[in-house]
Design a protein around this motif. Structure first.
Motif, mmCIF file in Angstrom:
data_model
loop_
_atom_site.group_PDB
_atom_site.id
_atom_site.type_symbol
_atom_site.label_atom_id
_atom_site.label_comp_id
_atom_site.label_asym_id
_atom_site.label_seq_id
_atom_site.Cartn_x
_atom_site.Cartn_y
_atom_site.Cartn_z
ATOM 1 N N ALA A 1 0.829 -1.206 0.000
ATOM 2 C CA ALA A 1 0.000 0.000 0.000
ATOM 3 C C ALA A 1 0.863 1.256 0.000
ATOM 4 O O ALA A 1 0.523 2.261 -0.645
ATOM 5 C CB ALA A 1 -0.926 -0.009 1.214
ATOM 6 N N ALA B 1 2.125 1.876 -3.544
ATOM 7 C CA ALA B 1 1.041 2.396 -4.384
ATOM 8 C C ALA B 1 0.764 3.866 -4.086
ATOM 9 O O ALA B 1 0.528 4.668 -5.001
ATOM 10 C CB ALA B 1 -0.226 1.561 -4.170
ATOM 11 N N GLU B 2 0.825 4.241 -2.816
ATOM 12 C CA GLU B 2 0.578 5.637 -2.443
ATOM 13 C C GLU B 2 1.698 6.545 -2.931
ATOM 14 O O GLU B 2 1.440 7.672 -3.384
ATOM 15 C CB GLU B 2 0.434 5.748 -0.923
ATOM 16 C CG GLU B 2 0.168 7.157 -0.416
ATOM 17 C CD GLU B 2 -1.131 7.762 -0.941
ATOM 18 O OE1 GLU B 2 -1.243 8.993 -0.948
ATOM 19 O OE2 GLU B 2 -2.036 6.985 -1.360
ATOM 20 N N ARG C 1 0.997 7.204 -6.524
ATOM 21 C CA ARG C 1 -0.110 8.148 -6.711
ATOM 22 C C ARG C 1 0.345 9.584 -6.458
ATOM 23 O O ARG C 1 0.021 10.504 -7.220
ATOM 24 C CB ARG C 1 -1.269 7.789 -5.774
ATOM 25 C CG ARG C 1 -2.122 6.630 -6.261
ATOM 26 C CD ARG C 1 -3.405 6.533 -5.466
ATOM 27 N NE ARG C 1 -3.149 6.177 -4.070
ATOM 28 C CZ ARG C 1 -3.109 4.935 -3.609
ATOM 29 N NH1 ARG C 1 -3.293 3.916 -4.439
ATOM 30 N NH2 ARG C 1 -2.885 4.696 -2.341
ATOM 31 N N ARG D 1 3.145 4.292 -12.351
ATOM 32 C CA ARG D 1 2.530 3.022 -11.984
ATOM 33 C C ARG D 1 3.500 2.197 -11.128
ATOM 34 O O ARG D 1 4.685 2.093 -11.465
ATOM 35 C CB ARG D 1 2.156 2.222 -13.233
ATOM 36 C CG ARG D 1 1.038 2.842 -14.061
ATOM 37 C CD ARG D 1 -0.269 2.891 -13.269
ATOM 38 N NE ARG D 1 -1.329 3.579 -13.975
ATOM 39 C CZ ARG D 1 -2.220 2.975 -14.758
ATOM 40 N NH1 ARG D 1 -2.158 1.669 -14.951
ATOM 41 N NH2 ARG D 1 -3.166 3.685 -15.351
ATOM 42 N N PRO D 2 3.014 1.587 -10.043
ATOM 43 C CA PRO D 2 3.880 0.720 -9.252
ATOM 44 C C PRO D 2 4.062 -0.637 -9.916
ATOM 45 O O PRO D 2 3.203 -1.092 -10.685
ATOM 46 C CB PRO D 2 3.119 0.580 -7.928
ATOM 47 C CG PRO D 2 1.678 0.722 -8.324
ATOM 48 C CD PRO D 2 1.656 1.686 -9.481
#
Length: 245
Positions: A144, A147-148, A151, A162-163
């Protein structure tokens, strides 16, 4: 009172590039803060081991240590392995475990530094899609966080971010590269969110074969050294809560 010893705890690897990169980073940290004694210990594969360093420090009469995990996310090693090793340290040592390095705006700056060193310029941001390629983890918290970061990084002007993950999670680097092509980004760059070369960074590099740009690992970037010292300063007080106190 002398400053606590900073013990940088690295994972270790059979790949000699890993230890060489860790030592280069530690040299940069020492140069930034010559008043702080900095030692390096490895969890596996390399020497000196973390228990060996701790025993040596105790024998010398050192009492206060800040143990800093050389990790970008709070996953298994930060939550389990390292606390277990520190709990078994000589009882006269007062040890505080610092936070892991990420997330940090300085690490994002280091990522951009590596991309620019690989040939991009700030003027390329709006037309370039970036794959934020990490080692991967089975820990949902760590995934997570990656991903953050992707973003938030996207909002600094990149076409898209993009991860991707080299293990344990999806998508893989090559899949993220393909997706950015499909989105219409004029160029695609892969930014390895890893500290040192090794097996998984090599997998990231292979997955970047379809990209236009592959940045280097973070390594001894000055921003990474500054994060280490931020984490050290944040953990050095209060020692009353230390492991073994």
């Amino acid at each position: 009172m002398s400053a606590p010893v900073l013990l940088v705890i690295a994972h270790g690897s059979r790949d000699p590039r890993h230890a060489a990169t860790v030592h280069a980073l530690v040299r940069r940290v020492r140069a930034l803060r010559p008043d702080v004694r900095v030692e390096t210990g490895f969890l596996d594969f390399n020497v000196p081991s973390v228990p060996g360093v701790l025993e040596s420090l105790e024998t010398e009469g050192v009492r206060d240590v800040v143990a800093l995990p050389l990790l970008l996310t709070r996953a298994f090693h930060a939550k389990s392995d390292i606390p277990a090793v520190l709990a078994a340290a000589p009882p006269r040592l007062r040890i505080r475990q610092a936070e892991v390095l990420g997330p940090s705006p300085l690490l994002v700056s280091a990522l951009e530094r590596r991309l620019y060193e690989a040939g991009l310029t700030p003027a390329d941001k709006s037309s370039t899609g970036v794959v934020l390629a990490s080692a991967g983890s089975s820990d949902p918290e760590a995934i997570a966080v990656i991903a953050e970061i992707a973003r938030e990084w996207r909002h600094t002007g990149w076409c898209a971010v993009r991860p991707a993950f080299a293990s344990a999670s999806l998508p893989r680097t090559e899949d993220a590269v393909r997706r950015l092509r499909e989105l219409g980004c004029a160029r695609v760059a892969v930014a390895p969110y890893v500290l040192a070369p090794g097996f998984l960074p090599d997998r990231i590099a292979r997955g970047a074969a379809g990209a236009d740009v592959l940045a280097d690992v973070l390594g001894p970037a000055p921003e990474v050294a500054r994060v280490l010292l931020e984490r050290y300063d944040g953990a050095r007080v209060p020692v009353a809560l230390a492991v073994g106190a």
